[in-house]
Write an enzyme that holds these catalytic residues in place. Structure first.
Site, PDB file in Angstrom:
ATOM      1  N   CYS A 123      20.136 -71.375 -28.819  1.00  0.00           N
ATOM      2  CA  CYS A 123      18.695 -71.123 -29.387  1.00  0.00           C
ATOM      3  C   CYS A 123      18.443 -72.194 -30.578  1.00  0.00           C
ATOM      4  O   CYS A 123      17.238 -72.745 -30.769  1.00  0.00           O
ATOM      5  CB  CYS A 123      19.079 -69.775 -30.172  1.00  0.00           C
ATOM      6  N   CYS A 162      28.694 -58.624 -13.484  1.00  0.00           N
ATOM      7  CA  CYS A 162      28.430 -58.477 -11.990  1.00  0.00           C
ATOM      8  C   CYS A 162      27.083 -59.415 -11.900  1.00  0.00           C
ATOM      9  O   CYS A 162      27.065 -60.188 -10.801  1.00  0.00           O
ATOM     10  CB  CYS A 162      27.887 -57.099 -11.469  1.00  0.00           C
TER      11      CYS A 162
END
Lengths: 255, 68
Positions: A187, A173
């Site tokens: 990363c 959502c």
């Protein structure tokens, strides 16, 4: 579940808190929490959950400890290089708190394994480092009605969102589509400072304890954005999407 | 119904930890009588109990807490 004298002493500094209680402590003791990833975020998450007395902590990761992990993944040691992360973390965490059942599971978390991993868990804490894994974990938790704490950290920034499937906005959502491939560096490419992982992972651990113990106000429908560069935190409101493919049809999980 | 708790020889903050847990097992309106050592225990436990909204009476080394 009755707390022993040693447990009263071990957990005394949280048991004296006005917000905490014996009931909150028992909820922790009866919980089975899945920590998906024992790297940068999983280090503070697993450490604080085990320290706080969560009864059963399952560590899931398929990687081995590498030298480049250690500046932020402080649950592992230099002597653990080449060892499975779940094994080195489990040894450290059992030494921290032998009262907790720590279960290492050397397995890759993906769309295929996520449903089986989250089934039967009291709570899932997603400490993975890829968008694919986050969507897979989110979708599995929504389908199973298992509460989830999502987080991400990169460079000097991070975010945290707690999710009660069917009741609050899920990760999909908040972020309906993954960023285009290559738009967000991983990363490995962008790097991260150790304390940023500590800050974001500690927030994630706090959310996990709040959700399991039913204490305080978790980050439901509220996305916490943390900017380490200027030490600011921002709360962004998020809403359930009526057409969310992950959670729109999930009935509110019974409390 | 009432309950008794002997916390002589117990130091703070374990005195309040044990008192709170004993109070949790009682229903509102029930009473807990706690025996405490003089000094910090007898000073802090009644204060903490009042801060949590309970009614507190002190008789010597006995602190009587009516759970709210």
């Amino acid at each position: 579940m009755t707390l022993t004298g040693a447990e009263l002493e071990r957990y005394s500094r949280q048991l004296v808190m006005a917000e905490w209680s014996g009931t909150a402590q028992r909820r922790l003791g009866e919980a089975r929490v899945m920590v998906l990833g024992v790297g940068a975020l999983g280090t503070p998450v697993a450490t604080y959950l085990v320290g706080a007395g969560v009864g059963h902590v399952v560590l899931v990761d398929s990687d081995v400890v590498e030298l480049s992990n250690l500046h932020r993944q402080t649950v592992h040691s230099t002597g653990d290089l080449g060892t499975a992360k779940v094994e080195s973390a489990a040894a450290r965490l059992r030494a921290l708190n032998p009262e907790v059942h720590v279960e290492p599971l050397r397995l890759r978390v993906d769309v295929r394994t996520a449903p089986g991993l989250v089934a039967g868990a009291s709570l899932v804490v997603d400490c993975s480092d890829s968008f694919d894994t986050r969507y897979a974990v989110n979708d599995a938790c929504c389908a199973a009605g298992v509460p989830l704490v999502e987080a991400g950290v990169l460079g000097l920034g991070g975010l945290v969102l707690s999710i009660r499937p069917g009741r609050s906005a899920c990760y999909r959502c908040a972020f309906p589509t993954p960023p285009p491939a290559g738009a967000v560096p991983s990363c490995r490419e962008a790097g991260v400072l150790g304390p940023m992982a500590g800050i974001v992972g500690s927030h994630q651990a706090l959310e996990a304890l709040k959700l399991v113990a039913e204490v305080g106000e978790p980050l439901l429908d509220r996305l916490l954005q943390i900017e380490g560069r200027d030490a600011t935190q921002t709360i962004v409101s998020v809403r359930r999407r009526p057409d969310c493919p992950a959670c729109a049809r999930v009935a509110a999980a019974a409390q | 119904m009432s309950a008794e708790l002997d916390l002589t020889g117990v130091l703070c903050p374990m005195t309040w930890v044990r008192t709170r847990l004993a109070l949790e097992d009682l229903d509102p309106g029930e009473r807990l009588e706690v025996r405490l050592d003089p000094g910090e225990p007898l000073e802090s436990v009644p204060r903490s109990a009042r801060e949590d909204g309970h009614e507190v009476a002190e008789r010597g080394e006995i602190v009587s807490i009516l759970k709210r």
